[in-house]
Write an enzyme that holds these catalytic residues in place. Structure first.
Site, PDB file in Angstrom:
ATOM      1  N   ASN A 163      25.648  43.534  43.342  1.00 29.26           N
ATOM      2  CA  ASN A 163      25.051  43.645  44.671  1.00 29.26           C
ATOM      3  C   ASN A 163      24.879  45.114  45.020  1.00 29.26           C
ATOM      4  O   ASN A 163      25.730  45.938  44.683  1.00 29.26           O
ATOM      5  CB  ASN A 163      25.955  42.971  45.702  1.00 29.26           C
ATOM      6  N   HIS A 214      30.457  47.498  40.966  1.00 32.57           N
ATOM      7  CA  HIS A 214      31.198  46.437  40.279  1.00 32.57           C
ATOM      8  C   HIS A 214      30.224  45.339  39.906  1.00 32.57           C
ATOM      9  O   HIS A 214      29.201  45.142  40.558  1.00 32.57           O
ATOM     10  CB  HIS A 214      32.319  45.889  41.159  1.00 32.57           C
ATOM     11  N   HIS A 259      30.010  41.245  39.125  1.00 29.39           N
ATOM     12  CA  HIS A 259      30.677  39.947  39.280  1.00 29.39           C
ATOM     13  C   HIS A 259      30.384  39.090  38.055  1.00 29.39           C
ATOM     14  O   HIS A 259      29.224  38.954  37.654  1.00 29.39           O
ATOM     15  CB  HIS A 259      30.125  39.195  40.488  1.00 29.39           C
ATOM     16  N   ARG A 273      40.578  39.479  38.992  1.00 27.14           N
ATOM     17  CA  ARG A 273      40.042  38.305  39.676  1.00 27.14           C
ATOM     18  C   ARG A 273      39.685  38.630  41.117  1.00 27.14           C
ATOM     19  O   ARG A 273      40.433  39.329  41.815  1.00 27.14           O
ATOM     20  CB  ARG A 273      41.066  37.159  39.634  1.00 27.14           C
ATOM     21  N   ASP A 274      38.529  38.107  41.547  1.00 23.61           N
ATOM     22  CA  ASP A 274      38.097  38.270  42.936  1.00 23.61           C
ATOM     23  C   ASP A 274      39.062  37.525  43.855  1.00 23.61           C
ATOM     24  O   ASP A 274      39.499  36.416  43.548  1.00 23.61           O
ATOM     25  CB  ASP A 274      36.672  37.729  43.098  1.00 23.61           C
ATOM     26  N   ILE A 275      39.369  38.140  44.984  1.00 24.67           N
ATOM     27  CA  ILE A 275      40.333  37.554  45.910  1.00 24.67           C
ATOM     28  C   ILE A 275      39.763  36.322  46.622  1.00 24.67           C
ATOM     29  O   ILE A 275      40.516  35.487  47.120  1.00 24.67           O
ATOM     30  CB  ILE A 275      40.790  38.622  46.939  1.00 24.67           C
TER      31      ILE A 275
HETATM   32  P1  5GP Z   1      30.500  42.862  46.897  1.00 24.56           P
HETATM   33  O1  5GP Z   1      30.294  41.992  48.115  1.00 24.56           O
HETATM   34  O2  5GP Z   1      30.710  44.303  47.289  1.00 24.56           O
HETATM   35  O3  5GP Z   1      29.456  42.686  45.832  1.00 24.56           O
HETATM   36  O4  5GP Z   1      31.831  42.327  46.236  1.00 24.56           O
HETATM   37  C1  5GP Z   1      33.093  42.708  46.676  1.00 24.56           C
HETATM   38  C2  5GP Z   1      34.043  41.634  46.235  1.00 24.56           C
HETATM   39  O5  5GP Z   1      35.353  42.122  46.371  1.00 24.56           O
HETATM   40  C3  5GP Z   1      33.961  40.344  47.062  1.00 24.56           C
HETATM   41  O6  5GP Z   1      33.590  39.257  46.221  1.00 24.56           O
HETATM   42  C4  5GP Z   1      35.368  40.201  47.631  1.00 24.56           C
HETATM   43  O7  5GP Z   1      35.824  38.862  47.673  1.00 24.56           O
HETATM   44  C5  5GP Z   1      36.191  41.058  46.702  1.00 24.56           C
HETATM   45  N1  5GP Z   1      37.380  41.631  47.317  1.00 24.56           N
HETATM   46  C6  5GP Z   1      37.478  42.166  48.566  1.00 24.56           C
HETATM   47  N2  5GP Z   1      38.715  42.617  48.784  1.00 24.56           N
HETATM   48  C7  5GP Z   1      39.434  42.354  47.650  1.00 24.56           C
HETATM   49  C8  5GP Z   1      40.784  42.615  47.265  1.00 24.56           C
HETATM   50  O8  5GP Z   1      41.598  43.176  48.006  1.00 24.56           O
HETATM   51  N3  5GP Z   1      41.157  42.218  46.018  1.00 24.56           N
HETATM   52  C9  5GP Z   1      40.276  41.592  45.163  1.00 24.56           C
HETATM   53  N4  5GP Z   1      40.749  41.240  43.968  1.00 24.56           N
HETATM   54  N5  5GP Z   1      38.993  41.348  45.485  1.00 24.56           N
HETATM   55  C10 5GP Z   1      38.576  41.732  46.719  1.00 24.56           C
END
Ligand code: 5GP
Length: 113
Positions: free
Chosen positions: A86, A99, A101, A28-30
């Site tokens: 992204n 990754h 989403h 799960r996203d944080i």
């Molecule tokens: P991006 O912006 O690179 O496409 O997505 C990175 C995602 O990682 C973001 O949606 C962010 O909320 C999530 N994220 C960042 N740090 C952490 C973390 O420590 N744990 C989890 N589970 N998600 C994280």
């Protein structure tokens, strides 16, 4: 350069892991952007989608199909869901391990600039 997602894969930092197999981990996203927001991450390292070789489509395919299977198992396949990857600055990428989403659980707004 290991990212925090590599640390999650190695269990060096905690995460709410919802799926794992030999190739993919999902947690799960944080900072969820929808009622369900899960990240699907390959265990193999690729900083961005640009680094996935043309002869390795399975790297991305596994993420998409793992997300679709999870969405179906959670009952979102008929109502629908969104998958997003992204890439780099304009794409909004903040973690440089690829990754996907999965967003689900409510009607999602349109997206774009
Ligand atoms: P991006 O912006 O690179 O496409 O997505 C990175 C995602 O990682 C973001 O949606 C962010 O909320 C999530 N994220 C960042 N740090 C952490 C973390 O420590 N744990 C989890 N589970 N998600 C994280």
């Amino acid at each position: 350069m290991p990212t925090l997602f590599h640390k999650i894969i190695r269990r060096e930092i905690p995460a709410d892991i919802v799926f794992e197999d030999e190739h993919v981990i999902a947690f799960r996203d944080i900072a969820p952007q929808a009622p369900v927001h899960v990240l699907f991450v390959p265990k193999e390292t690729f900083a961005t989608l640009n680094e996935v070789p043309a002869d390795r489509p399975e790297v991305v395919g596994r993420l998409a199909l793992a997300a679709a299977r999870y969405a179906k198992a959670q009952g979102f396949d008929q109502e629908g869901y969104r998958i997003v990857m992204n890439c780099n600055g304009d794409g909004g990428q903040t973690v440089f391990q690829i990754h996907l989403h999965l967003l689900a659980g409510a009607p999602l707004g349109r997206f774009g600039a």
